[in-house]
Design an enzyme around this catalytic site. Structure first.
Site, mmCIF file in Angstrom:
data_model
loop_
_atom_site.group_PDB
_atom_site.id
_atom_site.type_symbol
_atom_site.label_atom_id
_atom_site.label_comp_id
_atom_site.label_asym_id
_atom_site.label_seq_id
_atom_site.Cartn_x
_atom_site.Cartn_y
_atom_site.Cartn_z
ATOM 1 N N ASP A 250 0.847 -1.191 0.000
ATOM 2 C CA ASP A 250 0.000 0.000 0.000
ATOM 3 C C ASP A 250 0.887 1.247 0.000
ATOM 4 O O ASP A 250 1.977 1.227 -0.577
ATOM 5 C CB ASP A 250 -0.922 -0.034 1.226
ATOM 6 C CG ASP A 250 -2.258 0.650 0.977
ATOM 7 O OD1 ASP A 250 -2.259 1.882 0.820
ATOM 8 O OD2 ASP A 250 -3.282 -0.049 0.939
ATOM 9 N N HIS B 39 -3.517 5.979 3.643
ATOM 10 C CA HIS B 39 -4.309 4.811 3.240
ATOM 11 C C HIS B 39 -3.806 3.519 3.878
ATOM 12 O O HIS B 39 -4.569 2.750 4.472
ATOM 13 C CB HIS B 39 -4.256 4.710 1.710
ATOM 14 C CG HIS B 39 -5.243 3.773 1.100
ATOM 15 N ND1 HIS B 39 -4.957 2.458 0.801
ATOM 16 C CD2 HIS B 39 -6.533 3.973 0.707
ATOM 17 C CE1 HIS B 39 -6.008 1.887 0.240
ATOM 18 N NE2 HIS B 39 -6.982 2.782 0.164
ATOM 19 N N SER C 88 -11.438 -0.562 -0.212
ATOM 20 C CA SER C 88 -10.129 -0.636 0.459
ATOM 21 C C SER C 88 -10.267 -0.971 1.928
ATOM 22 O O SER C 88 -9.363 -1.557 2.536
ATOM 23 C CB SER C 88 -9.392 0.705 0.340
ATOM 24 O OG SER C 88 -8.856 0.876 -0.932
#
Length: 655
Positions: A169, A224, A384
């Site tokens: 990620d 994220h 996600s």
């Protein structure tokens, strides 16, 4: 890279899941319930120095007192009249010793620990109440109970502290106080000395690697990856912030997404290579794009073949990716598990992509509260956020079933979903993730050893092996595959893997007699044979008792019987390329004749279907089913017709 997420891949994936179910997942459910209930109790602990003893019906009061006399000192006896048992408190030996001693007495029906039970595990993390996906009590307008049953799952396991999970990620804030204890530390690397101390090819990779900047500091500069990592593995029950699905694990931060949220395919491949290098078994990949090359698919397949599962988010563009494919979600790989998003009312999230063939299941992804960089927390929406719930459940399941293959783990998760209307017809499983059901459906019991293994000689160069099939769980059920090997020297557990493999048909049910014809042997030579079975969770059974046989001329009766069904190599062996065969069928039958490599993989199908009685001339030209050419080496040709199986070793010299 903006997150987004061919139906050929789905057909393969559906076949894998169906096969796994057919080989025992459904049948195992009842047994697994009992086994895992027992495991849960053991994990919950028991009171030291106390045992519950159930006596047989004819045990008198005096006889019971004699049984208690086995224990060095009895401090107290509490009657459990409802079940005709008693709880005995003692000193002078361990609980395990006391149980063994008491159980050996014929007056005792059973003796067991005095287990400690807990209410459903709810951690003391102050923001746990915000985690509706873990335990939905109706907070924020959600519907109570529409969750993944995480608190029930945590009664069975909270994870394996050595389980490495790659978060591929934007990096992870590995200093976050709710993550730090679960961040992987490379034991062979010295921080900040600009050296590759462990010689793994990466400099200063103390807590993972950054493929954006090419250094050993995978710190999250986008937010994220930290949020994803928190859902997977934030430390549970630590009095801080939130709890991940898997409280105990090793998060490996692998950064390939940059500070704008984009990353390249080459960096993604490098990230997968790193994950494989450091022993990651499971990766979370909450990213995708409108195009994808063969290279990334090859990387995913290579990692999968090495035992790694690739969990992927379905994407947030609201469309059916069966019709408008995205990648890596739509790659034809059996190692990808693609996840749509659901909300707190078990509806599909309005932003979620879907696809009844390319998307596998749903999981909570709306209004998910988790970690953010710099010791902060916050809500995010997206597939996600759904994928890491699945990743966390896979990690929990692997802590209980460590031998499961990626395909078996994938099939297990899909077999255990809660079927809900919003996912029906939208994802392949028609359901939403359920952690507790996943753990209950798993299987950690290996097959038993095959018994009765022997051989009868059918010619001066061939013989027929016989044995009794083992079960899937010990002596029950049906195993998935055999690993059958032979050697010119004695075989034992230490050298079994070095012996030559023989392709064998799939096992029959436990105790059913199995046969396999083996040809191409040297007259007068002595061979050793042994086999072991594997189940659909890759639990490997013990080795059968190895035995040897010397190939001599058979008796007339055996030779006549063998002539009823047979396969002969009628060309030179070894040969420059390919071989010719003669197949004898005593009556018309469905027949499958194929060439396999030494690993048991099918190389070329020679004949398949209904064939009449008689002798059939068959040939292999050295080609493969994939359209290529087989290289020089050892191969096996195997013919199967009903219960009859014949195998011959052939050698290709190459051109």
């Amino acid at each position: 890279m903006t997150e987004t997420l061919d139906s050929d891949r789905y057909l393969m994936r559906r076949d894998l899941v169906s096969a796994a179910r057919a080989t025992g997942l459904a049948a195992l459910c009842a047994a697994a319930l009992a086994v895992l209930a027992s495991t849960a109790l053991a994990d919950s602990g028991f009171v030291p120095g106390e045992v519950i003893v159930k006596y047989r019906a004819n045990a008198t009061r005096a006889r019971r007192a004699m049984v208690r006399g086995i224990l060095p000192t009895v401090d107290r006896v509490d009657a459990l009249s409802l079940i005709g048992a008693e709880c005995v408190r003692f000193t002078g030996m361990t609980t395990e010793q006391a149980i063994a001693a008491l159980s050996a007495d014929p007056a005792v029906e059973y003796a067991q620990p005095n287990h400690i039970f807990h209410v459903d595990v709810v951690p003391n993390d102050p923001s746990f109440g915000s985690l509706w996906a873990m335990k939905n009590t109706g907070q924020g307008g959600a519907f109570a109970g529409d969750d993944i049953d995480a608190t029930l799952a945590w009664n069975l396991t909270t994870g394996d502290p050595e389980m490495k999970i790659g978060v591929i990620d934007s990096g992870v804030d590995w200093t976050h106080p709710d993550l730090a204890a679960n961040i992987w530390t490379n034991p062979g690397e010295i921080p900040d000395n600009f050296e590759d101390d462990d010689l793994n090819g990466y400099v200063d990779d103390v807590h993972g690697f950054d493929f954006v900047n090419g250094d050993g500091d995978p710190m999250d500069d986008y937010f994220h990856g930290t949020h994803v990592a928190g859902t997977i593995g934030a430390v549970g029950d630590n009095g801080i912030g939130v709890a991940g699905v898997c409280w105990r694990c090793k998060i490996v931060p692998i950064k390939f997404i940059n500070s704008t949220g984009a990353g390249t395919e080459s960096a993604a491949i490098a990230a997968l290579q790193y994950a494989l290098t450091v022993g990651v078994r499971l990766t979370n990949n909450s990213w995708g794009g409108m195009s994808g090359g063969q290279a990334l698919l090859d990387a995913i397949d290579a990692c999968g073949a090495a035992g790694q599962l690739f969990v992927n988010s379905a994407g947030n563009t609201r469309w059916n990716i069966d019709g408008v494919p995205t990648f890596p979600q739509c790659y034809a790989s059996p190692y990808i598990l693609t996840v749509a998003s659901t909300d707190g009312r078990d509806l599909m999230s309005t932003f979620s992509c879907w696809g009844p063939t390319q998307v596998d299941l749903g999981a909570p992804g709306s209004l998910i509260y988790s970690c953010r960089p710099a010791n902060t927390y916050g809500n995010l929406d997206g597939t996600s956020m759904a994928a890491p719930h699945v990743t966390g459940v896979a990690a929990l399941a692997w802590s209980l079933f460590p031998h499961a293959s990626p395909q078996a783990m994938r099939a297990l998760i899909l077999s255990a979903v809660d079927t809900i209307p919003s996912m029906t017809g939208k994802v392949w499983s028609n359901g939403r993730l359920n952690a507790y059901r996943t753990l209950l459906r798993g299987d950690g019991t290996p097959p038993s050893a095959a018994t009765g293994m022997m051989a009868e000689i059918t010619s001066s160069t061939s013989l027929r092996l016989r044995w009794n099939a083992p079960g899937d769980d010990g002596q029950a059920g049906t195993a998935t595959s055999y690993d059958l090997r032979f050697s010119g020297a004695p075989i034992d557990s230490a050298n079994f893997a070095a012996a030559t493999a023989l392709p064998a048909a799939a096992p029959n049910a436990a105790s059913v007699a199995e046969t396999l014809s083996v040809g191409g042997l040297t007259p007068g030579a002595t061979y050793w044979f042994a086999l072991r079975a594997t189940d659909d969770f890759d639990n490997v059974g013990p080795l059968s008792s190895p035995f040897s046989v010397t190939v001599t001329a058979p008796s007339t009766a055996v030779a006549d019987a063998a002539a009823a069904f047979g396969l002969r190599v009628v060309s030179a062996n070894p040969s420059p390329s390919g071989s010719a065969f003669a197949l004898t069928l005593p009556s018309g039958a469905e027949t499958d004749v194929a060439v396999y490599d030494v690993r048991g993989a099918r190389v070329r199908t020679i004949a398949r279907g209904l064939r009449p009685a008689g002798v059939h001339a068959l040939a292999w030209d050295g080609g493969t089913d994939a359209g290529g050419r087989a290289g020089a080496g050892v191969y096996f040709v195997q013919a199967r017709s009903g219960a009859d199986v014949a195998t011959h070793r052939i050698v290709v010299l190459g051109r």
